[in-house]
Motif scaffolding. Structure first.
Motif, PDB file in Angstrom:
ATOM      1  N   TYR A 137     110.448 137.021  93.283  1.00 38.69           N
ATOM      2  CA  TYR A 137     109.589 135.745  93.325  1.00 38.69           C
ATOM      3  C   TYR A 137     110.223 135.357  94.806  1.00 38.69           C
ATOM      4  O   TYR A 137     111.248 135.172  94.839  1.00 38.69           O
ATOM      5  CB  TYR A 137     110.866 134.929  92.505  1.00 38.69           C
ATOM      6  N   THR A 138     109.127 134.324  95.239  1.00 39.72           N
ATOM      7  CA  THR A 138     109.696 133.576  96.242  1.00 39.72           C
ATOM      8  C   THR A 138     109.259 131.481  96.145  1.00 39.72           C
ATOM      9  O   THR A 138     109.893 131.720  97.401  1.00 39.72           O
ATOM     10  CB  THR A 138     108.941 134.347  97.852  1.00 39.72           C
ATOM     11  N   TRP A 139     108.621 131.621  95.863  1.00 39.09           N
ATOM     12  CA  TRP A 139     108.052 130.549  95.717  1.00 39.09           C
ATOM     13  C   TRP A 139     107.060 130.099  94.780  1.00 39.09           C
ATOM     14  O   TRP A 139     106.107 130.932  94.124  1.00 39.09           O
ATOM     15  CB  TRP A 139     106.604 130.149  96.948  1.00 39.09           C
ATOM     16  N   ALA A 140     106.438 128.797  94.414  1.00 37.37           N
ATOM     17  CA  ALA A 140     105.060 129.180  93.870  1.00 37.37           C
ATOM     18  C   ALA A 140     104.751 127.298  93.512  1.00 37.37           C
ATOM     19  O   ALA A 140     105.971 126.551  94.548  1.00 37.37           O
ATOM     20  CB  ALA A 140     106.236 128.212  92.082  1.00 37.37           C
ATOM     21  N   GLU A 141     103.309 126.634  93.361  1.00 41.53           N
ATOM     22  CA  GLU A 141     102.654 125.728  93.826  1.00 41.53           C
ATOM     23  C   GLU A 141     102.465 125.158  92.785  1.00 41.53           C
ATOM     24  O   GLU A 141     101.823 125.476  91.828  1.00 41.53           O
ATOM     25  CB  GLU A 141     101.780 126.163  94.742  1.00 41.53           C
ATOM     26  N   VAL A 142     102.539 123.021  92.441  1.00 40.08           N
ATOM     27  CA  VAL A 142     101.620 123.721  90.864  1.00 40.08           C
ATOM     28  C   VAL A 142     100.485 122.715  92.255  1.00 40.08           C
ATOM     29  O   VAL A 142     100.201 122.461  93.181  1.00 40.08           O
ATOM     30  CB  VAL A 142     102.801 121.756  90.705  1.00 40.08           C
ATOM     31  N   LEU A 143      98.702 123.549  91.226  1.00 37.15           N
ATOM     32  CA  LEU A 143      98.111 123.828  91.462  1.00 37.15           C
ATOM     33  C   LEU A 143      96.934 122.442  89.900  1.00 37.15           C
ATOM     34  O   LEU A 143      96.625 123.127  89.233  1.00 37.15           O
ATOM     35  CB  LEU A 143      97.115 124.663  91.735  1.00 37.15           C
ATOM     36  N   VAL A 203     102.598 131.754  90.749  1.00 38.19           N
ATOM     37  CA  VAL A 203     103.346 131.711  91.425  1.00 38.19           C
ATOM     38  C   VAL A 203     103.294 132.750  92.154  1.00 38.19           C
ATOM     39  O   VAL A 203     102.970 133.874  92.520  1.00 38.19           O
ATOM     40  CB  VAL A 203     104.317 132.633  89.399  1.00 38.19           C
ATOM     41  N   TYR A 204     104.497 132.947  93.376  1.00 40.56           N
ATOM     42  CA  TYR A 204     104.769 134.194  94.551  1.00 40.56           C
ATOM     43  C   TYR A 204     105.403 135.121  94.401  1.00 40.56           C
ATOM     44  O   TYR A 204     106.317 134.137  94.245  1.00 40.56           O
ATOM     45  CB  TYR A 204     104.118 132.817  95.723  1.00 40.56           C
ATOM     46  N   PHE A 205     104.440 136.448  94.801  1.00 40.34           N
ATOM     47  CA  PHE A 205     105.957 137.401  94.796  1.00 40.34           C
ATOM     48  C   PHE A 205     106.054 137.977  96.689  1.00 40.34           C
ATOM     49  O   PHE A 205     104.592 137.662  96.811  1.00 40.34           O
ATOM     50  CB  PHE A 205     105.291 138.767  94.020  1.00 40.34           C
ATOM     51  N   ALA A 206     106.963 137.953  97.279  1.00 42.92           N
ATOM     52  CA  ALA A 206     107.111 138.592  98.305  1.00 42.92           C
ATOM     53  C   ALA A 206     106.847 140.431  98.424  1.00 42.92           C
ATOM     54  O   ALA A 206     107.129 140.926  97.059  1.00 42.92           O
ATOM     55  CB  ALA A 206     108.558 138.615  98.986  1.00 42.92           C
ATOM     56  N   VAL A 207     106.043 140.768  99.327  1.00 40.23           N
ATOM     57  CA  VAL A 207     105.984 141.750  99.626  1.00 40.23           C
ATOM     58  C   VAL A 207     105.780 142.338 100.814  1.00 40.23           C
ATOM     59  O   VAL A 207     105.407 141.918 102.283  1.00 40.23           O
ATOM     60  CB  VAL A 207     103.994 142.255  98.879  1.00 40.23           C
TER      61      VAL A 207
END
Length: 265
Positions: A137-143, A203-207
């Motif tokens: 996990y690296t970041w998240a945004e409420v859309l 939810v963002y995952f780093a790659v």
């Protein structure tokens, strides 16, 4: 590990009808390995990257089969008090506070605009063991289609300060804890996603390679929602897995352009 600050994202999980299919997809796409399922806790199954816990997958309870989706949890020193603030500020508590053995206490809530999220009061399970690196996990945004409700709700429930992106191109704010950015908030326009897609936390995952990750995901039955796209934060894309759970991937090492100017909200 030091206790996480209140309001800091600390864990993510998702419910899948086809648990083995989810394990195969995320294992191939993000390189995750998985623990044995815990039958005592509904076959909750932790995912690992480089041997460190990064997320979990779980089958639905009988009669509660719903659309698969990722849920982001925010740290709380007192889950019951956080649940009270959720209710007091127009939100809804869907589950809990529920003590999960000696691992911790959870709450599942919704903001007044329908954004679902979790709350986690850590016990033995403190949350992410790896974060901000490929496979984690690296970041998240409420859309959200109702940004006004999100903007008043989340800082009332968690100790967030708020800054807005100083641009007319997008309605975007960032919530901070003790000056550190922890969560984005973006208004969903009528053309961004189909109208039947509810407001949600992305939810963002780093790659280590956004384009290669997108290729693996689509080859294995995933759907590309948008991207890959360059940004000052990294090259990113939004994907739906074969069971419909949406998530983002981002290569943090491939940035482009100047960082946006932030102003007090």
């Amino acid at each position: 590990m030091a206790a996480r600050l209140e309001g800091t994202p600390c864990w993510a999980d998702a419910m899948f009808t086809d648990l083995e299919g989810a394990k195969a997809f995320y294992g191939d796409v993000l390189g995750w390995t998985f623990s044995e399922s815990s039958s005592e806790f509904g076959n909750y199954t932790q995912a690992y990257s480089d041997g460190k816990a990064v997320a979990a997958v779980v089958p639905p309870m009988p009669g509660q089969e719903t659309q698969s989706a990722w849920c982001l949890y925010f740290a709380s020193p007192d889950a019951a008090a956080t649940a009270d603030r959720i209710r007091a500020n127009g939100g809804e508590v869907l589950m809990g506070p529920l003590q999960v053995g000696d691992f911790g206490t959870m709450v599942i809530g919704k903001d007044p605009g329908g954004v679902a999220f979790g709350v986690w009061q850590a016990g033995r399970h403190e949350g992410f063991e790896k974060q901000g690196a490929p496979g984690s996990y690296t970041w998240a945004e409420v859309l959200t289609r109702d940004p006004g409700k999100a903007d008043s709700f989340f800082p009332a429930v968690f100790p967030f300060s708020v800054k807005r992106m100083d641009t007319d191109q997008v309605d975007f704010k960032i919530f901070h804890v003790h000056g550190a950015p922890v969560l984005g908030r973006m208004k969903m326009g009528p053309d961004d996603l189909p109208p039947d897609v509810p407001s949600y936390v992305s939810v963002y995952f780093a790659v280590d390679d956004c384009d290669a990750t997108v290729a693996r995901a689509t080859e294995r039955g995933g759907t590309l929602h948008f991207g890959p796209m360059d940004s000052p934060f990294g090259r990113f894309a939004a994907i739906g897995d074969p069971q419909g759970a949406a998530f983002g991937v981002i290569d943090l090492g491939k940035t482009s352009g100047d960082l946006p100017v932030m102003a007090d909200a």
